[in-house]
Motif scaffolding. Structure first.
Motif, mmCIF file in Angstrom:
data_model
loop_
_atom_site.group_PDB
_atom_site.id
_atom_site.type_symbol
_atom_site.label_atom_id
_atom_site.label_comp_id
_atom_site.label_asym_id
_atom_site.label_seq_id
_atom_site.Cartn_x
_atom_site.Cartn_y
_atom_site.Cartn_z
ATOM 1 N N SER A 1 6.971 -17.911 -4.712
ATOM 2 C CA SER A 1 7.124 -17.767 -3.255
ATOM 3 C C SER A 1 7.655 -16.395 -2.856
ATOM 4 N N GLY B 1 8.500 -15.040 0.162
ATOM 5 C CA GLY B 1 9.029 -14.949 1.527
ATOM 6 C C GLY B 1 10.273 -14.078 1.515
ATOM 7 N N TRP B 2 11.170 -14.350 2.443
ATOM 8 C CA TRP B 2 12.426 -13.589 2.538
ATOM 9 C C TRP B 2 13.184 -13.607 1.206
ATOM 10 N N MET B 3 13.451 -14.807 0.700
ATOM 11 C CA MET B 3 14.246 -14.884 -0.526
ATOM 12 C C MET B 3 13.486 -14.332 -1.729
ATOM 13 N N ASP C 1 2.118 -17.177 -4.547
ATOM 14 C CA ASP C 1 2.256 -17.605 -3.153
ATOM 15 C C ASP C 1 0.856 -17.957 -2.661
ATOM 16 N N PRO C 2 0.707 -19.080 -1.943
ATOM 17 C CA PRO C 2 -0.642 -19.455 -1.501
ATOM 18 C C PRO C 2 -1.223 -18.515 -0.445
ATOM 19 N N ARG D 1 0.671 -12.320 1.092
ATOM 20 C CA ARG D 1 1.936 -12.293 0.339
ATOM 21 C C ARG D 1 1.676 -11.917 -1.116
ATOM 22 N N CYS E 1 11.691 -19.612 -4.944
ATOM 23 C CA CYS E 1 12.115 -19.283 -3.566
ATOM 24 C C CYS E 1 11.206 -19.966 -2.553
ATOM 25 N N ASN F 1 12.084 -25.932 0.909
ATOM 26 C CA ASN F 1 12.837 -27.017 0.250
ATOM 27 C C ASN F 1 11.976 -28.148 -0.323
ATOM 28 N N HIS G 1 10.965 -27.687 -3.941
ATOM 29 C CA HIS G 1 11.970 -27.385 -4.970
ATOM 30 C C HIS G 1 11.932 -28.381 -6.124
ATOM 31 N N GLU H 1 16.568 -21.336 -5.133
ATOM 32 C CA GLU H 1 17.306 -21.252 -3.871
ATOM 33 C C GLU H 1 17.892 -22.611 -3.489
ATOM 34 N N LYS H 2 19.006 -22.541 -2.766
ATOM 35 C CA LYS H 2 19.595 -23.757 -2.227
ATOM 36 C C LYS H 2 18.710 -24.227 -1.085
ATOM 37 N N GLY I 1 21.148 -20.492 -5.469
ATOM 38 C CA GLY I 1 21.356 -19.429 -4.477
ATOM 39 C C GLY I 1 22.602 -19.594 -3.619
ATOM 40 N N ASN J 1 25.077 -17.736 -2.724
ATOM 41 C CA ASN J 1 25.486 -16.342 -2.818
ATOM 42 C C ASN J 1 26.880 -16.018 -2.291
ATOM 43 N N TRP K 1 8.774 -24.840 8.873
ATOM 44 C CA TRP K 1 9.066 -25.949 7.965
ATOM 45 C C TRP K 1 10.521 -26.389 8.045
ATOM 46 N N HIS L 1 26.105 -24.305 1.685
ATOM 47 C CA HIS L 1 26.824 -23.095 1.256
ATOM 48 C C HIS L 1 28.333 -23.298 1.397
HETATM 49 N N1 LIG Z 1 20.756 -18.234 -0.221
HETATM 50 C C1 LIG Z 1 20.551 -17.934 1.040
HETATM 51 O O1 LIG Z 1 21.412 -17.414 1.732
HETATM 52 C C2 LIG Z 1 19.206 -18.260 1.641
HETATM 53 C C3 LIG Z 1 18.752 -17.561 2.766
HETATM 54 C C4 LIG Z 1 17.479 -17.872 3.248
HETATM 55 C C5 LIG Z 1 16.719 -18.859 2.643
HETATM 56 N N2 LIG Z 1 17.213 -19.544 1.583
HETATM 57 C C6 LIG Z 1 16.408 -20.600 0.927
HETATM 58 O O2 LIG Z 1 15.299 -19.979 0.280
HETATM 59 C C7 LIG Z 1 14.167 -20.834 0.351
HETATM 60 C C8 LIG Z 1 13.016 -20.054 0.959
HETATM 61 O O3 LIG Z 1 13.398 -19.615 2.235
HETATM 62 P P1 LIG Z 1 12.759 -18.286 2.897
HETATM 63 O O4 LIG Z 1 13.590 -17.962 4.083
HETATM 64 O O5 LIG Z 1 12.535 -17.257 1.852
HETATM 65 O O6 LIG Z 1 11.375 -18.894 3.377
HETATM 66 P P2 LIG Z 1 10.084 -18.133 3.919
HETATM 67 O O7 LIG Z 1 9.485 -19.042 4.903
HETATM 68 O O8 LIG Z 1 10.413 -16.703 4.265
HETATM 69 O O9 LIG Z 1 9.157 -18.048 2.601
HETATM 70 C C9 LIG Z 1 8.636 -19.201 1.973
HETATM 71 C C10 LIG Z 1 7.440 -18.751 1.147
HETATM 72 O O10 LIG Z 1 6.977 -19.883 0.395
HETATM 73 C C11 LIG Z 1 5.575 -19.779 0.317
HETATM 74 N N3 LIG Z 1 4.960 -21.051 -0.098
HETATM 75 C C12 LIG Z 1 4.550 -22.088 0.679
HETATM 76 N N4 LIG Z 1 3.941 -23.013 -0.105
HETATM 77 C C13 LIG Z 1 3.983 -22.555 -1.391
HETATM 78 C C14 LIG Z 1 3.482 -23.042 -2.640
HETATM 79 N N5 LIG Z 1 2.834 -24.195 -2.734
HETATM 80 N N6 LIG Z 1 3.679 -22.302 -3.754
HETATM 81 C C15 LIG Z 1 4.337 -21.124 -3.687
HETATM 82 N N7 LIG Z 1 4.817 -20.608 -2.521
HETATM 83 C C16 LIG Z 1 4.650 -21.311 -1.392
HETATM 84 C C17 LIG Z 1 5.197 -19.341 1.727
HETATM 85 O O11 LIG Z 1 3.870 -18.840 1.789
HETATM 86 C C18 LIG Z 1 6.248 -18.257 1.983
HETATM 87 O O12 LIG Z 1 5.808 -16.997 1.527
HETATM 88 C C19 LIG Z 1 14.587 -22.069 1.138
HETATM 89 O O13 LIG Z 1 14.925 -23.094 0.259
HETATM 90 C C20 LIG Z 1 15.822 -21.601 1.896
HETATM 91 O O14 LIG Z 1 16.737 -22.646 2.169
HETATM 92 C C21 LIG Z 1 18.419 -19.240 1.060
#
Ligand SMILES: NC(=O)c1ccc[n+]([C@@H]2O[C@H](COP(=O)([O-])OP(=O)(O)OC[C@H]3O[C@@H](n4cnc5c(N)ncnc54)[C@H](O)[C@@H]3O)[C@@H](O)[C@H]2O)c1
Length: 403
Positions: free
Chosen positions: A13, A15-17, A46-47, A51, A83, A86, A89, A106-107, A133, A135, A178, A196
């Motif tokens: 994945s 995304g942000w994380m 990532d699908p 990305r 990442c 949820n 996971h 990630e949490k 995660g 952090n 989501w 957290h």
């Molecule tokens: N530790 C922290 O402080 C913190 C901060 C933000 C997010 N998170 C956690 O990180 C996780 C991701 O959050 P985010 O903000 O990065 O989400 P996001 O929405 O930015 O990214 C999620 C990614 O998952 C991809 N995805 C969807 N289906 C998938 C699949 N079948 N296989 C692979 N990838 C797939 C999406 O295309 C996207 O790129 C969550 O569990 C969130 O709770 C933790």
């Protein structure tokens, strides 16, 4: 020049994380040369095709795929970052454990405690290393706070107060991502932010024994984003609205176990994702019979400390984090030069890799995730039936501090 051990990294994945984890691995040789590792970004999954391009062209992975199973099947991948949202996971965590891959996930590790426990069972069966995660526990000022409490300088800890207030969903035009759908996120702000906070309480004060809680959803509907798009930061003008299925706000009264370092202490934990004004104010206050301390993520590098004894000069002293606090010295040579969120993730990556290599086990692990998820589930159950709920202790060893 020392020789470095290659560490093959897989990412699930982007995304942000996903981005933050990748940068953390890349930074390890800079901030922790003594680890002696050379991370190699092998493959990301990532699908979403854009990305995948980003993972290859910008982050620097050698390959990208739409199917995470390809990451887990690779023999040149040593460790995997998970990442995903949820709801994936449990599926991915179990698959990673079965593939014998150690993972940093990630949490909140799933949507509810049953998801987290299913990952824990697979990890126990296969013996892979895990890191979660959580952090905020790496913040050097909080590591110092933990030391102060353990030394007894605050006296007997009587009560604490945690408020994790964020504004990331304060605008009702925020896309129905989501995060607002039960089937995909599980709980709302409870899993997202209170998890957290619960981990911090476990890490600094000890395990939570019982919980009473109430929740509310402030914005019950949000605009539905275009398929495949829309993070919780995106604003959507007009269009069809869909239902928000989980809570925006939670308030909890908790009590620690009698074997906690802060034996039997009472506390309130509150979280909101819709505050206006508080942007990412993750605040923890701890009160003892001889003093108290306060920390807020918006002032990550500061700790406010008050020690009693002088009836006139009692008040808070603002202490800036410096090289003797936690891992601060790996980042900055002198006190007062600020660290940031991404630095906490670099510390997390270090602890994960250290544990994977069989060195010090300073990392959070899957049992910590189960511990936090059980508290969150107990809070949601209490919000439903309006009663106190006991939290079942976890079977494996966690970082929760006991006497
Ligand atoms: N530790 C922290 O402080 C913190 C901060 C933000 C997010 N998170 C956690 O990180 C996780 C991701 O959050 P985010 O903000 O990065 O989400 P996001 O929405 O930015 O990214 C999620 C990614 O998952 C991809 N995805 C969807 N289906 C998938 C699949 N079948 N296989 C692979 N990838 C797939 C999406 O295309 C996207 O790129 C969550 O569990 C969130 O709770 C933790």
């Amino acid at each position: 020049m020392t020789t470095s051990q290659r560490l093959g990294v897989g990412l699930i994945s982007v995304g942000w994380m996903g981005k933050v984890h990748t940068r953390a691995y890349q930074a390890l040789p800079v901030f922790y040369p003594e680890l002696g590792i050379k991370p190699e970004l092998v493959i990301a999954a990532d699908p979403v095709p854009d990305r995948q391009d980003y993972a290859r062209d910008v982050l620097g992975f050698a390959e990208a795929t739409g199917d995470y199973h390809e990451v887990l099947a690779r023999t040149d991948v040593d460790v995997v970052s998970i990442c995903a949202p949820n709801f994936l996971h449990a599926e991915i965590g179990i698959a990673a454990a079965k593939a014998g891959k150690s993972f940093w996930i990630e949490k909140p590790v799933g949507r509810h405690a049953a998801d987290t426990e299913s990952v824990e069972a697979a990890v126990q069966e296969t013996g892979v290393t895990t890191s979660i995660g959580f952090n905020y526990r790496h913040a050097p000022a909080l590591e110092y706070a933990k030391q102060i409490i353990a030394s007894g300088e605050l006296g007997r800890i009587t009560n604490f107060r945690g408020t994790f207030f964020a504004d990331y969903s304060s605008d009702p035009r925020g896309a129905l991502s989501w995060r607002f759908i039960k089937e995909m996120a599980g709980s709302g702000v409870s899993g997202d932010l209170v998890g957290h906070l619960v981990d911090l309480v476990h890490y600094i004060l000890g395990p939570i024994d019982r919980v009473s809680a109430a929740t509310s959803t402030v914005h019950p509907q949000r605009p539905i984003p275009a398929p495949g798009g829309g993070t919780h930061f995106d604003l959507v003008e007009g269009g069809e609205l869909g239902d928000v299925e989980n809570e925006d706000y939670v308030a909890m009264l908790v009590q620690l176990r009698t074997d906690a370092v802060a034996s039997g202490a009472l506390g309130t934990l509150e979280a909101s994702r819709v505050t206006v004004g508080k942007r990412a104010s993750y605040d923890l206050e701890i009160y003892g019979t001889n003093g108290s301390l306060k920390w807020d993520f918006e002032r990550l590098n500061e700790l406010e400390l008050a020690i009693g004894g002088d009836p006139v000069r009692v008040g808070y002293q603002r202490i800036m984090a410096g090289p003797s606090f936690g891992d601060f010295g790996h980042f900055q040579p002198g006190a007062g030069t600020s660290m940031g969120f991404d630095d906490l993730k670099i510390i997390e990556a270090k602890k994960f890799v250290q544990s994977y290599l069989g060195r010090e086990h300073l990392n959070s692990n899957i049992h910590d995730a189960v511990a936090a998820s059980r508290v969150v589930d107990a809070a949601l159950a209490s919000a439903e039936d309006e009663r106190w709920h006991k939290v079942a202790p976890v079977s494996g060893s966690t970082a929760a501090v006991t006497k």
